[in-house]
Design an enzyme around this catalytic site. Sequence first.
Site, PDB file in Angstrom:
ATOM      1  CB  ILE A   1       0.574  -3.008   4.210  1.00  0.00           C
ATOM      2  CG1 ILE A   1      -0.660  -2.337   4.824  1.00  0.00           C
ATOM      3  CG2 ILE A   1       0.236  -4.430   3.757  1.00  0.00           C
ATOM      4  CD1 ILE A   1      -1.790  -2.087   3.832  1.00  0.00           C
TER       5      ILE A   1
ATOM      6  CB  SER B   1      -7.352   0.825  -1.516  1.00  0.00           C
ATOM      7  OG  SER B   1      -8.130   1.721  -0.750  1.00  0.00           O
TER       8      SER B   1
ATOM      9  CE1 TYR C   1      -3.238   4.599  -2.296  1.00  0.00           C
ATOM     10  CE2 TYR C   1      -5.590   4.772  -1.848  1.00  0.00           C
ATOM     11  CZ  TYR C   1      -4.399   4.083  -1.741  1.00  0.00           C
ATOM     12  OH  TYR C   1      -4.362   2.881  -1.076  1.00  0.00           O
TER      13      TYR C   1
ATOM     14  CE  LYS D   1      -3.595   1.268  -3.786  1.00  0.00           C
ATOM     15  NZ  LYS D   1      -2.619   0.158  -3.851  1.00  0.00           N
TER      16      LYS D   1
END
Length: 340
Positions: A16, A140, A153, A157
Amino acid sequence: MTVERTVVITGASGGIGRAAARLFAEQGANVALLARGQAGLDAAAAEVEEAGGRALALPTDVADYAQVEAAAKATESTFGPIDVWVNVAFTSVFAPFTEIGPEEFKRVTEVSYLGFVHGTRVALNSMLPRNAGSIVQVGSALGDRSIPLQSAYCGAKHAVNGFTSSVRTELLHRKSRVHITVVQMPAVNTPQFSWVLSRLPNHPQPVPPIYQPEVAARAVVHAADHPRRKQYYVGASTVATILGNRVAPALLDRYLARTGFDSQQTGDKASPDRVNNLWQPADGRRGHDYGAHGVFDDQAAARSPQTELARHPALTATALAGTALGAAAVLRGIRRRVSS
């Protein structure tokens, strides 16, 4: 549209961040590229210059605040004041929590959460005295709805969301014209699935539906241009996941316990010599550029109708309503699968 502004992007060597750097460059921006891998940085810088922007490649480990601060100073020395800061950089481990070592979990947290904290702090140091600027956090759907095999992860987030909300209220309190927003992402076809540290028996994959990084990058650039909104959702699957979790979290727990392991792996066995980027950049050891795309081009969508609608305030309610109906249909399907 030509916009002569200075943009900093962390995690700019791939995925991204790489795609967003190209889009900002097409607007005529000065783009500072932060990442660890030199091969990816060099290739990203070349793409920025080719697209019409000016590039500054800055090898940086965002887990180290001093390196992030030094990168910001180098950016301002070269291009002038920072107008937009985009936090993208992350790393992860695909494994059950009990198979992730304490130092590995700490490393993911330092990059994927504290890296955002460091970037935000440095950006505010530049923007607050001028009372101008935009910070974009690449979030996310997993920051609202956790899934198995990605505990580090998902935890990072979730932390980014909480941290950003706190900072936003502080900026509102001081009536600052510096804005901070989060762009919540779906599954994206980035190189992470080829370089993430994985202890899964098969090759890791994003959970479908999958989108190309350019879909995510367009949302990032739009958020930088229109940062007053608290957050943006990319992809109908992101909205359905977040809404579904608010309505029936226990149902999703059972569904993900049943399906979440297989859906994150392809049918191909993992290579015993696969590279990972947890401690060192993957492109540094292999000596080549991974680019913006991962290996799932044949499965990834190049557009998201929901995201296009959400860019227009007058159509946002319609987009959300349609996605809410879709989420309800998804939940009905999940109930049938869980009860079967």
